[in-house]
Structures are given as structure tokens and as C-alpha cells.
Design a protein around this motif. Structure first.
Motif, PDB file in Angstrom:
ATOM      1  N   VAL A   1      35.812  23.491  35.027  1.00 21.61           N
ATOM      2  CA  VAL A   1      35.742  24.149  36.135  1.00 21.61           C
ATOM      3  C   VAL A   1      36.413  25.615  35.991  1.00 21.61           C
ATOM      4  N   ALA A   2      35.625  26.651  36.456  1.00 25.74           N
ATOM      5  CA  ALA A   2      36.024  27.988  36.338  1.00 25.74           C
ATOM      6  C   ALA A   2      36.010  28.501  37.808  1.00 25.74           C
ATOM      7  N   VAL A   3      37.080  28.880  38.137  1.00 27.38           N
ATOM      8  CA  VAL A   3      37.378  29.513  39.584  1.00 27.38           C
ATOM      9  C   VAL A   3      37.456  30.995  39.568  1.00 27.38           C
ATOM     10  N   TYR A   4      36.897  31.922  40.262  1.00 26.93           N
ATOM     11  CA  TYR A   4      37.062  33.409  40.371  1.00 26.93           C
ATOM     12  C   TYR A   4      37.676  33.633  41.770  1.00 26.93           C
ATOM     13  N   SER A   5      38.742  34.573  41.768  1.00 24.71           N
ATOM     14  CA  SER A   5      39.219  35.053  42.799  1.00 24.71           C
ATOM     15  C   SER A   5      39.865  35.996  42.902  1.00 24.71           C
ATOM     16  N   PRO A   6      39.657  37.184  43.875  1.00 24.84           N
ATOM     17  CA  PRO A   6      40.154  38.577  43.735  1.00 24.84           C
ATOM     18  C   PRO A   6      41.625  38.579  44.285  1.00 24.84           C
TER      19      PRO A   6
ATOM     20  N   GLU B   1      47.397  34.787  45.793  1.00 26.57           N
ATOM     21  CA  GLU B   1      47.586  33.504  46.464  1.00 26.57           C
ATOM     22  C   GLU B   1      46.625  32.166  46.471  1.00 26.57           C
ATOM     23  N   SER B   2      45.459  32.707  46.396  1.00 24.37           N
ATOM     24  CA  SER B   2      44.318  31.381  46.353  1.00 24.37           C
ATOM     25  C   SER B   2      44.338  31.067  44.771  1.00 24.37           C
ATOM     26  N   THR B   3      44.482  31.896  43.909  1.00 23.01           N
ATOM     27  CA  THR B   3      44.583  31.536  42.660  1.00 23.01           C
ATOM     28  C   THR B   3      45.628  30.515  42.168  1.00 23.01           C
ATOM     29  N   ARG B   4      46.802  30.961  42.720  1.00 24.60           N
ATOM     30  CA  ARG B   4      48.051  30.044  42.698  1.00 24.60           C
ATOM     31  C   ARG B   4      47.679  28.623  43.153  1.00 24.60           C
ATOM     32  N   GLU B   5      46.943  28.509  44.417  1.00 19.63           N
ATOM     33  CA  GLU B   5      46.536  27.278  44.943  1.00 19.63           C
ATOM     34  C   GLU B   5      45.742  26.586  44.101  1.00 19.63           C
TER      35      GLU B   5
END
Length: 258
Positions: A197-202, A205-209
């Protein structure tokens, strides 16, 4: 229909993929058989145009023909927001090993640059976009990029479609949505053994979650990196990174199903 007829149809469909017409800093995307007006005259593109050809405007100015390649999609797709930049897509492909024959579940289609480049790498992509108008634009972009047969653009919220997705049927999940943590919860059920799974976020906060959720559901090798590059500047005074703003684009979290 005979095999020869099918082959002819397939070839004809491929021929309709637009080509780039380039002269200096001028660049136009035109379908074979199409016409493009420019400040240097009108370009008429033959049906049988090939990469490497030279086409003259009616005023005699020459343009070079180039085959449309992955990075060109970033610049020529119709945009519905800020697409993932090619360097970050390269990280996703490199970190997950996406290749021919893989099935990818993508959420947050947007402009569709990521989905298109994954398809050009050989993957079969199912991508979800909540905004119906954005989804229509993405479908048009897939056709423009010549990957409409490999990318299934679906309108809707993927978190509401979980039951309709076959368990253990995806090699990779790519997420670029605010509700990515909710999808990460389902990664162990949707991914094959060893899938990524690869998750991209700017936003951090959402990255920590995302990282927390990935560990809680038992995903392994959870790693988060900031995606950043510095362009180099070379001149008569010397060499150094450019003084332009730092090239931060976002955070990329990679995890693996075991």
C-alpha cells in the motif's frame, strides 16, 4: 470478426493516440488526422503520422513529431486539481515494484496522472473518484493517454464499495485521499500476500494517522518519507542548489501486507 480485422481495429485505435508537435518552446498535442492552428501557421497532421516525422505549417515552419510519453501526460492532461508529480509517481513505482500483470486499486483519481502512468507501466488499474465531473475528465484523460482499456475509472467513494471488491485481488493499493486511514484498515483483506500500500499526503497529520493505522492492522515495513528535491544550478560562478523555493510536495507512506 477475423483475427486480421481485430488486429486492424486495434492498430487503428492505437493510431488515434495524439502525438506531440514540438518547435522550440511551442508544444501541441494533436490527434492523427487533426489540424492545429499556431502563430506560425496551420499544421495538418497525417493519419499515418509517426514519431520522428517533420511536419510543416502552411507557411513552411517545421515541427517535430514526438510520441506521447509518460511525463508528457502531467503537462497535457486536463486538470481538476494538482496531480501527483512524476518524481513522486516514480517513487511509488520504485517502492512497490508495480509492473506488467499487476492489479492496482487507486483511490483519489483526480486528474488521473498516477493511474495513467501505472497503466503505462503495465498494470491494470481500478480507480475511484468521488466527484462525477472529475471522473468524466479522468476518463477523457485515460483515452488521451492511450490507456483507457487498462484503467477503470469508477465514480464513488471506495470506502463504501469495499464489499464489492474481491478479497486478496490487488497487488498494490495507491491512496491519495483524505480518508486514506479508513482504506488502510482494509489493506490486509484486499491485498495479496506481499502486496503493497502506498499513501500520498501533503499533510503530516494525516500521514501520522496512516502510519499508525498501518501498524495497528498488522502491515509490515511501514516507512514514511518526505518527497523533496532540489534543482541544481550551474553557471560561470559555480555550482549549487537553486535558491528557488524548496521542492517539497508531500509525504509518502509505504507498507507491506504479510
Amino acid at each position: 470478426m477475423s483475427e486480421d480485422e481485430s488486429a486492424d481495429d486495434a492498430e487503428s485505435g492505437t493510431d488515434r493516440v495524439p502525438v506531440l508537435l514540438v518547435r522550440g518552446d511551442r508544444e501541441y498535442l494533436v490527434e492523427p488526422g487533426g489540424e492545429q492552428g499556431t502563430d506560425l501557421g496551420v499544421l495538418e497532421v497525417p493519419e499515418d503520422v509517426q514519431s520522428g516525422d517533420t511536419i510543416e505549417t502552411h507557411l513552411g515552419d517545421e515541427f517535430q513529431v514526438r510520441r506521447l510519453r509518460g511525463p508528457d501526460l502531467f503537462h497535457h492532461f486536463e486538470r481538476t486539481g494538482a496531480p501527483m508529480v512524476p518524481r513522486d509517481i516514480g517513487l511509488v513505482i520504485g517502492e512497490t515494484g508495480i509492473a506488467g500483470g499487476d492489479r492496482v486499486l487507486d483511490a483519489g483519481t483526480g486528474t488521473g496522472v498516477l493511474a495513467a502512468l501505472l497503466a503505462r507501466a503495465g498494470a491494470e488499474v481500478v480507480t475511484y473518484e468521488q466527484d462525477a465531473e472529475f471522473a468524466d475528465v479522468a476518463r477523457g484523460n485515460m483515452a488521451l493517454g492511450g490507456v483507457a482499456d487498462a484503467v477503470d475509472v469508477r465514480t464513488g467513494d471506495v470506502t463504501e464499495e469495499i464489499d464489492a471488491l474481491e478479497p486478496s485481488s490487488f497487488d498494490v493499493m495507491t491512496l491519495d485521499t483524505a480518508d486514506a486511514p479508513a482504506m488502510v484498515e482494509h489493506a490486509p483483506d484486499l491485498l495479496v500476500d506481499g502486496g503493497f500500500v502506498a499513501v500520498y499526503s501533503p499533510f503530516i497529520e494525516s500521514t501520522r494517522e496512516v502510519a499508525r493505522t498501518a501498524r495497528e492492522v498488522g502491515l509490515a515495513n511501514v516507512t514514511t518519507r518526505e518527497t523533496i528535491q532540489r534543482e541544481m544550478q550551474f553557471d560561470e560562478r559555480g555550482s549549487r542548489p537553486t535558491t528557488a523555493p524548496v521542492g517539497h510536495t508531500g509525504y509518502l507512506t509505504i507498507a507491506r501486507n504479510e
